[in-house]
Scaffold this motif. Structure first.
Motif, short mmCIF file in Angstrom:
data_model
loop_
_atom_site.label_atom_id
_atom_site.label_comp_id
_atom_site.label_asym_id
_atom_site.label_seq_id
_atom_site.Cartn_x
_atom_site.Cartn_y
_atom_site.Cartn_z
N LYS A 1 -3.73 184.35 48.40
CA LYS A 1 -4.43 183.83 49.43
C LYS A 1 -3.69 182.14 49.54
N GLU A 2 -3.60 181.74 48.27
CA GLU A 2 -2.98 180.33 48.10
C GLU A 2 -1.38 180.43 48.41
N ALA A 3 -0.73 181.61 48.18
CA ALA A 3 0.54 181.44 48.78
C ALA A 3 0.76 181.54 50.32
N MET A 4 -0.14 182.32 51.01
CA MET A 4 -0.16 182.33 52.60
C MET A 4 -0.50 180.85 53.16
N LEU A 5 -1.49 180.32 52.46
CA LEU A 5 -2.07 178.92 52.70
C LEU A 5 -0.68 178.01 52.68
N ARG A 6 -0.06 178.05 51.55
CA ARG A 6 1.20 177.24 51.35
C ARG A 6 2.14 177.12 52.56
N ILE A 7 2.33 178.30 52.92
CA ILE A 7 3.50 178.49 53.99
C ILE A 7 2.74 178.23 55.57
N GLY A 8 1.52 177.96 55.49
CA GLY A 8 0.82 177.23 56.67
C GLY A 8 0.16 178.72 57.57
N LEU A 9 0.14 179.76 56.89
CA LEU A 9 -0.57 181.03 57.67
C LEU A 9 -2.40 180.80 57.76
N ASP A 10 -2.76 181.09 58.75
CA ASP A 10 -4.27 180.99 59.05
C ASP A 10 -4.92 182.18 58.56
N LEU A 11 -5.96 182.04 57.69
CA LEU A 11 -6.48 183.56 57.02
C LEU A 11 -7.96 183.38 57.18
N PRO A 12 -8.54 184.66 57.44
CA PRO A 12 -10.03 184.48 57.38
C PRO A 12 -10.64 183.81 56.09
N ARG A 13 -11.90 183.34 56.20
CA ARG A 13 -12.52 182.80 54.99
C ARG A 13 -12.66 183.90 54.02
N SER A 14 -12.48 183.58 52.87
CA SER A 14 -12.61 184.32 51.78
C SER A 14 -12.85 183.83 50.20
N GLY A 15 -13.31 184.53 49.42
CA GLY A 15 -13.44 184.13 48.18
C GLY A 15 -13.15 185.14 47.12
N VAL A 16 -13.51 184.87 45.83
CA VAL A 16 -13.29 185.58 44.82
C VAL A 16 -14.58 185.78 44.15
N ALA A 17 -15.27 186.74 44.02
CA ALA A 17 -16.55 187.03 43.15
C ALA A 17 -16.32 188.15 42.08
N ARG A 18 -16.91 187.73 40.90
CA ARG A 18 -16.88 188.45 39.59
C ARG A 18 -18.38 189.00 39.57
N SER A 19 -19.35 188.74 40.14
CA SER A 19 -20.83 189.18 40.01
C SER A 19 -21.55 189.11 41.33
N SER A 20 -22.42 189.64 41.42
CA SER A 20 -23.64 189.62 42.44
C SER A 20 -23.71 188.15 42.79
N ALA A 21 -24.12 187.30 41.79
CA ALA A 21 -24.37 185.89 42.02
C ALA A 21 -23.17 185.28 42.74
N ASP A 22 -21.96 185.57 42.44
CA ASP A 22 -20.75 184.93 42.80
C ASP A 22 -20.54 185.09 44.35
N ILE A 23 -21.06 186.49 44.80
CA ILE A 23 -20.95 186.77 46.06
C ILE A 23 -21.89 186.17 46.99
N ASP A 24 -23.20 185.70 46.54
CA ASP A 24 -24.04 184.95 47.06
C ASP A 24 -23.41 183.47 47.47
N ARG A 25 -22.95 183.11 46.34
CA ARG A 25 -22.67 181.87 46.41
C ARG A 25 -21.20 181.56 47.19
N THR A 26 -20.46 182.70 47.15
CA THR A 26 -19.19 182.51 48.05
C THR A 26 -19.49 182.64 49.44
N VAL A 27 -20.71 183.65 49.94
CA VAL A 27 -21.06 183.81 51.31
C VAL A 27 -21.74 182.49 51.86
N GLY A 28 -22.51 181.76 50.82
CA GLY A 28 -22.83 180.56 51.00
C GLY A 28 -21.92 179.57 51.51
#
Length: 205
Positions: free
Chosen positions: A133-160
């Protein structure tokens, strides 16, 4: 790409176990690599734990090892064969995992073996969703909103965090989030979740 005259012997890592009818592209690409490399005058050593493949036929490599594709086994083969380079990019995830571990544990450096096809940095960038994701953003590509989650709590936080900017999703109150394991290839391990269903249950798949 011009021929690299510094290389004489190349160790190619095969795909390992594959299901009949699936993953045949790894066998096909391995066969073509063996043929192309030998036509260029390189000595080819192949390691593949699956004897039921075309690439393990005796005609394709100068020497073939039917052995488990693990870092320990591959290092033992390197000690014996002394290749100039190792080519892991044609054997799918199994070969990439083994090659990356050989790079991490210093085995490639100890034996003076180059990683060809892709370097460790490029492989890591292709496998790690955040680095990609960071590499694509550096070259100016538009990407869907996203995040990395390592637990169910991370999912809730990322979606928020993704929902914080409503303009990203328009004025609709319902939208979907794709939750996927980091290294999946097919979609069988993905889940499509709506805002109303985002909860700790979302990790149970």
């Amino acid at each position: 790409m011009p021929r690299n005259n510094e290389l004489k012997k190349i160790l190619l890592i095969g795909s390992g176990p594959i299901v009949i009818g699936q993953g045949c592209e790894f066998d096909y690409s391995g066969v073509q690599a063996c043929k192309a490399l030998r036509e260029e005058g390189y000595e080819v050593v192949l390691v593949n734990s699956n004897p039921a493949t075309i690439m393990t036929d005796p005609e394709f490599a100068d020497r073939t090892y039917i052995e488990p594709i693990t870092p320990e086994v591959i290092e033992a083969i390197m000690e014996r064969e002394k290749p100039d380079a190792i080519l892991p990019t044609l054997g799918g995830q199994t070969a990439l995992n083994a090659a990356m571990e050989l790079n991490r544990n210093g085995a490639l450096a100890r034996h003076g073996v180059k990683l060809i096809g892709a370097n460790a940095q490029a492989i890591a960038k292709g496998e790690d969703r955040q680095l990609f994701k960071e590499a694509m953003l550096r070259i100016g590509l538009d990407l869907p909103r996203s995040g990395v989650a390592r637990s169910s709590a991370d999912i809730d936080r990322t979606v928020g965090e993704m929902a914080h900017s409503r303009s990203s999703f328009g004025q609709h109150s319902l939208w979907a989030v794709q939750v996927a394991a980091s290294l999946i290839i097919a979609t069988s391990s993905m889940r499509s979740l709506h805002t109303a269903s985002i909860s700790r249950r979302s990790m149970k798949f």
